[in-house]
Scaffold this motif. Structure first.
Motif, PDB file in Angstrom:
ATOM      1  N   GLY A   1       0.786  -1.227   0.000  1.00 21.84           N
ATOM      2  CA  GLY A   1       0.000   0.000   0.000  1.00 21.84           C
ATOM      3  C   GLY A   1       0.816   1.274   0.000  1.00 21.84           C
TER       4      GLY A   1
ATOM      5  N   ASP B   1      -6.805   2.338  -0.091  1.00 18.92           N
ATOM      6  CA  ASP B   1      -7.304   1.196   0.680  1.00 18.92           C
ATOM      7  C   ASP B   1      -6.286   0.669   1.706  1.00 18.92           C
ATOM      8  N   ALA B   2      -5.155   1.342   1.855  1.00 18.64           N
ATOM      9  CA  ALA B   2      -4.129   0.894   2.804  1.00 18.64           C
ATOM     10  C   ALA B   2      -4.554   1.237   4.235  1.00 18.64           C
ATOM     11  N   ASP B   3      -4.143   0.410   5.169  1.00 16.00           N
ATOM     12  CA  ASP B   3      -4.423   0.644   6.585  1.00 16.00           C
ATOM     13  C   ASP B   3      -3.313   1.543   7.152  1.00 16.00           C
ATOM     14  N   PRO B   4      -3.623   2.805   7.439  1.00 16.46           N
ATOM     15  CA  PRO B   4      -2.583   3.727   7.893  1.00 16.46           C
ATOM     16  C   PRO B   4      -1.920   3.309   9.208  1.00 16.46           C
ATOM     17  N   ARG B   5      -2.677   2.714  10.110  1.00 20.49           N
ATOM     18  CA  ARG B   5      -2.087   2.282  11.388  1.00 20.49           C
ATOM     19  C   ARG B   5      -1.081   1.154  11.173  1.00 20.49           C
ATOM     20  N   TRP B   6      -1.403   0.224  10.283  1.00 20.14           N
ATOM     21  CA  TRP B   6      -0.481  -0.874  10.011  1.00 20.14           C
ATOM     22  C   TRP B   6       0.794  -0.349   9.344  1.00 20.14           C
ATOM     23  N   VAL B   7       0.622   0.538   8.367  1.00 18.99           N
ATOM     24  CA  VAL B   7       1.775   1.109   7.660  1.00 18.99           C
ATOM     25  C   VAL B   7       2.655   1.874   8.648  1.00 18.99           C
ATOM     26  N   SER B   8       2.043   2.676   9.507  1.00 19.21           N
ATOM     27  CA  SER B   8       2.794   3.441  10.497  1.00 19.21           C
ATOM     28  C   SER B   8       3.525   2.515  11.473  1.00 19.21           C
ATOM     29  N   SER B   9       2.853   1.490  11.923  1.00 22.03           N
ATOM     30  CA  SER B   9       3.454   0.535  12.855  1.00 22.03           C
ATOM     31  C   SER B   9       4.654  -0.171  12.226  1.00 22.03           C
TER      32      SER B   9
ATOM     33  N   THR C   1      -2.904  10.063   1.846  1.00 28.15           N
ATOM     34  CA  THR C   1      -3.585   9.099   0.985  1.00 28.15           C
ATOM     35  C   THR C   1      -3.594   9.628  -0.440  1.00 28.15           C
TER      36      THR C   1
END
Length: 119
Positions: free
Chosen positions: A60, A88-96, A116
């Motif tokens: 993403g 459609d990316a999960d920002p929390r997952w990407v940040s983590s 985004t």
């Protein structure tokens, strides 16, 4: 000095002491200037390109922009960067995941701005 008539010894010793002090201060000044100028720490120079590549390979993530890393104080590294991600990316997952990647490289504090992409 008066007994042996070596009056020149005092200024010579003073100059040698001043030279030793000057030489010992140079590394301290170099490190201090690097911290004050917020330059990228030399110890991270080899690790950052690999971290950038790993972040760009995350699902993403389209683009990594405006990375800036600096030394807050001795051996405490701080960084900021901006990520352009898919809608459609999960920002929390990407940040983590991004935090995890840079923590492994030695960055203690990381500020991630996630934008985004427009469709």
């Amino acid at each position: 000095m008066q007994k042996y008539e070596l009056m020149i010894a005092d200024p010579i010793c003073s100059m040698l002491i001043a030279l030793l002090i000057g030489v010992s201060v140079v590394p301290l000044l170099k490190d201090s200037i690097g911290i004050l100028m917020q330059r990228t720490p030399p110890s991270l120079d080899h690790a950052l390109p690999e971290c950038y590549q790993r972040v760009q390979q995350l699902q993403g993530v389209y683009n990594l922009q405006e990375p800036h890393f600096w030394t807050l104080c001795t051996d405490v590294y701080v960084g900021t960067l901006k990520l352009l991600v898919a809608p459609d990316a999960d920002p929390r997952w990407v940040s983590s995941q991004t935090h995890h990647i840079f923590t492994q490289a030695g960055v203690r504090q990381l500020y991630v701005q996630i934008d985004t992409a427009a469709m």
